[in-house]
Design a protein around this motif. Structure first.
Motif, mmCIF file in Angstrom:
data_model
loop_
_atom_site.group_PDB
_atom_site.id
_atom_site.type_symbol
_atom_site.label_atom_id
_atom_site.label_comp_id
_atom_site.label_asym_id
_atom_site.label_seq_id
_atom_site.Cartn_x
_atom_site.Cartn_y
_atom_site.Cartn_z
ATOM 1 N N LEU A 5 7.219 -1.001 4.180
ATOM 2 C CA LEU A 5 6.973 0.825 2.785
ATOM 3 C C LEU A 5 5.692 1.539 2.996
ATOM 4 N N PHE A 6 5.251 -0.202 3.177
ATOM 5 C CA PHE A 6 3.876 0.490 2.330
ATOM 6 C C PHE A 6 2.397 0.570 3.427
ATOM 7 N N CYS A 7 2.918 -0.127 4.686
ATOM 8 C CA CYS A 7 2.130 -0.203 5.801
ATOM 9 C C CYS A 7 2.352 1.690 6.755
ATOM 10 N N LYS A 8 4.106 2.189 6.182
ATOM 11 C CA LYS A 8 3.899 3.688 6.981
ATOM 12 C C LYS A 8 3.370 4.401 5.391
ATOM 13 N N ILE A 9 3.175 4.427 4.506
ATOM 14 C CA ILE A 9 2.902 5.112 3.410
ATOM 15 C C ILE A 9 0.992 5.186 4.076
ATOM 16 N N ILE A 10 0.687 4.089 4.213
ATOM 17 C CA ILE A 10 -0.905 3.911 4.790
ATOM 18 C C ILE A 10 -1.320 4.362 5.836
ATOM 19 N N ALA A 27 -5.055 4.145 -3.466
ATOM 20 C CA ALA A 27 -3.887 3.756 -5.329
ATOM 21 C C ALA A 27 -2.690 5.431 -4.708
ATOM 22 N N ILE A 28 -1.585 4.475 -5.362
ATOM 23 C CA ILE A 28 -0.468 5.854 -5.321
ATOM 24 C C ILE A 28 -0.064 5.585 -6.790
ATOM 25 N N LEU A 29 1.012 6.720 -6.750
ATOM 26 C CA LEU A 29 1.903 7.656 -8.166
ATOM 27 C C LEU A 29 2.854 6.130 -7.609
ATOM 28 N N ASP A 30 3.443 5.378 -8.556
ATOM 29 C CA ASP A 30 5.063 4.251 -8.380
ATOM 30 C C ASP A 30 5.899 5.338 -8.768
ATOM 31 N N ILE A 31 6.729 5.659 -7.403
ATOM 32 C CA ILE A 31 8.100 6.434 -6.996
ATOM 33 C C ILE A 31 9.070 6.153 -8.512
ATOM 34 N N MET A 32 9.022 5.963 -9.287
ATOM 35 C CA MET A 32 9.897 5.036 -10.150
ATOM 36 C C MET A 32 9.067 4.234 -11.106
ATOM 37 N N SER A 91 9.855 -13.134 -9.241
ATOM 38 C CA SER A 91 9.309 -12.620 -9.767
ATOM 39 C C SER A 91 9.197 -11.567 -10.055
ATOM 40 N N GLY A 92 10.086 -10.279 -8.911
ATOM 41 C CA GLY A 92 10.546 -9.582 -9.186
ATOM 42 C C GLY A 92 9.629 -8.542 -8.254
ATOM 43 N N GLN A 93 9.177 -9.393 -7.469
ATOM 44 C CA GLN A 93 8.582 -8.853 -5.905
ATOM 45 C C GLN A 93 9.761 -8.124 -5.327
ATOM 46 N N THR A 94 9.959 -6.853 -5.141
ATOM 47 C CA THR A 94 11.387 -5.687 -3.851
ATOM 48 C C THR A 94 10.305 -5.267 -3.053
ATOM 49 N N THR A 98 1.454 -6.403 -0.242
ATOM 50 C CA THR A 98 0.669 -6.868 -1.805
ATOM 51 C C THR A 98 0.631 -5.483 -2.593
ATOM 52 N N HIS A 99 0.617 -5.122 -4.062
ATOM 53 C CA HIS A 99 0.797 -4.085 -4.823
ATOM 54 C C HIS A 99 0.290 -4.458 -6.186
ATOM 55 N N MET A 100 -1.025 -4.431 -6.800
ATOM 56 C CA MET A 100 -1.579 -4.520 -7.643
ATOM 57 C C MET A 100 -0.811 -3.308 -8.637
HETATM 58 P P1 AMP Z 1 7.606 -4.540 -7.352
HETATM 59 O O1 AMP Z 1 8.391 -4.694 -7.714
HETATM 60 O O2 AMP Z 1 6.435 -5.774 -7.621
HETATM 61 O O3 AMP Z 1 7.434 -4.786 -5.939
HETATM 62 O O4 AMP Z 1 7.546 -3.360 -7.126
HETATM 63 C C1 AMP Z 1 8.248 -2.845 -5.899
HETATM 64 C C2 AMP Z 1 7.246 -0.893 -6.333
HETATM 65 O O5 AMP Z 1 7.473 0.187 -5.000
HETATM 66 C C3 AMP Z 1 8.637 -0.598 -7.342
HETATM 67 O O6 AMP Z 1 7.868 -0.365 -9.068
HETATM 68 C C4 AMP Z 1 8.741 0.741 -6.782
HETATM 69 O O7 AMP Z 1 9.569 1.848 -7.767
HETATM 70 C C5 AMP Z 1 8.375 0.947 -5.931
HETATM 71 N N1 AMP Z 1 7.995 2.093 -4.651
HETATM 72 C C6 AMP Z 1 8.887 1.432 -3.909
HETATM 73 N N2 AMP Z 1 9.530 3.025 -2.912
HETATM 74 C C7 AMP Z 1 8.372 3.202 -3.205
HETATM 75 C C8 AMP Z 1 7.477 4.065 -2.206
HETATM 76 N N3 AMP Z 1 7.636 5.069 -1.572
HETATM 77 N N4 AMP Z 1 6.104 5.543 -3.231
HETATM 78 C C9 AMP Z 1 5.919 4.834 -3.775
HETATM 79 N N5 AMP Z 1 6.488 3.460 -4.854
HETATM 80 C C10 AMP Z 1 7.361 3.017 -4.143
#
Ligand code: AMP
Ligand code: ZN
Length: 136
Positions: A5-10, A27-32, A91-94, A98-100
């Motif tokens: 997903l993030f490679c596609k955004i980049i 740096a982007i805004l988190d969607i949620m 740890s909750g990574q979804t 990599t992202h901070m």
């Molecule tokens: P993590 O749970 O640490 O892996 O965080 C992943 C974050 O990516 C979550 O806070 C999501 O809300 C966010 N996220 C998922 N899809 C997108 C997207 N398309 N654009 C921006 N943020 C996203």
């Protein structure tokens, strides 16, 4: 990696709200967002976890996260800022690029980040030895 997903955004293949970009990170805004202004700082080179990024890219992620955190504190979006990085599913990574997180925090926003435990007598020394023996 093509499905990342993030490679596609980049690569500009998916829409995003961009706050900042240089040759190493975006740096982007988190969607949620936890709170409005919640940002993600993402290295452009794909790695699954922060633990595997280069020293240089990891440092740039932190540097940009600090700048965004300071900017948020200058607005009315944040009373405090949480910088956090999940490494691995446990740890909750979804998203496994990599992202901070740069999370604007508001007094009383109710976000609880972790529980607190305690050590038995002597346990802290044992745990410290296990970790120190693996430090490179
Ligand atoms: P993590 O749970 O640490 O892996 O965080 C992943 C974050 O990516 C979550 O806070 C999501 O809300 C966010 N996220 C998922 N899809 C997108 C997207 N398309 N654009 C921006 N943020 C996203
Ligand atoms: Zn990726």
């Amino acid at each position: 990696m093509n499905d990342c997903l993030f490679c596609k955004i980049i690569a500009g293949e998916l829409p995003t709200t961009k706050l900042y970009e240089d040759d190493q990170v975006i740096a982007i805004l988190d969607i949620m967002p936890v709170n409005p202004g919640h940002a993600l700082v993402i290295p452009k080179t794909h790695s699954e976890r922060m633990l595997e990024t280069s020293e240089e890219e990891g440092a740039q992620v932190l540097s940009v996260a600090k700048r965004i955190g300071k900017a948020l504190l200058e607005t009315n979006l944040a009373d405090g800022v949480t910088l956090s990085v999940n490494n691995g599913e446990a740890s909750g990574q979804t998203v496994f690029h990599t992202h901070m997180h740069v999370i604007p925090r508001l007094n009383g926003d109710g976000l609880v980040s972790w529980k607190h435990g305690e050590y038995e007598d002597g346990e802290a020394d044992k745990i410290a030895t296990i970790v120190k023996n693996q430090l490179t």
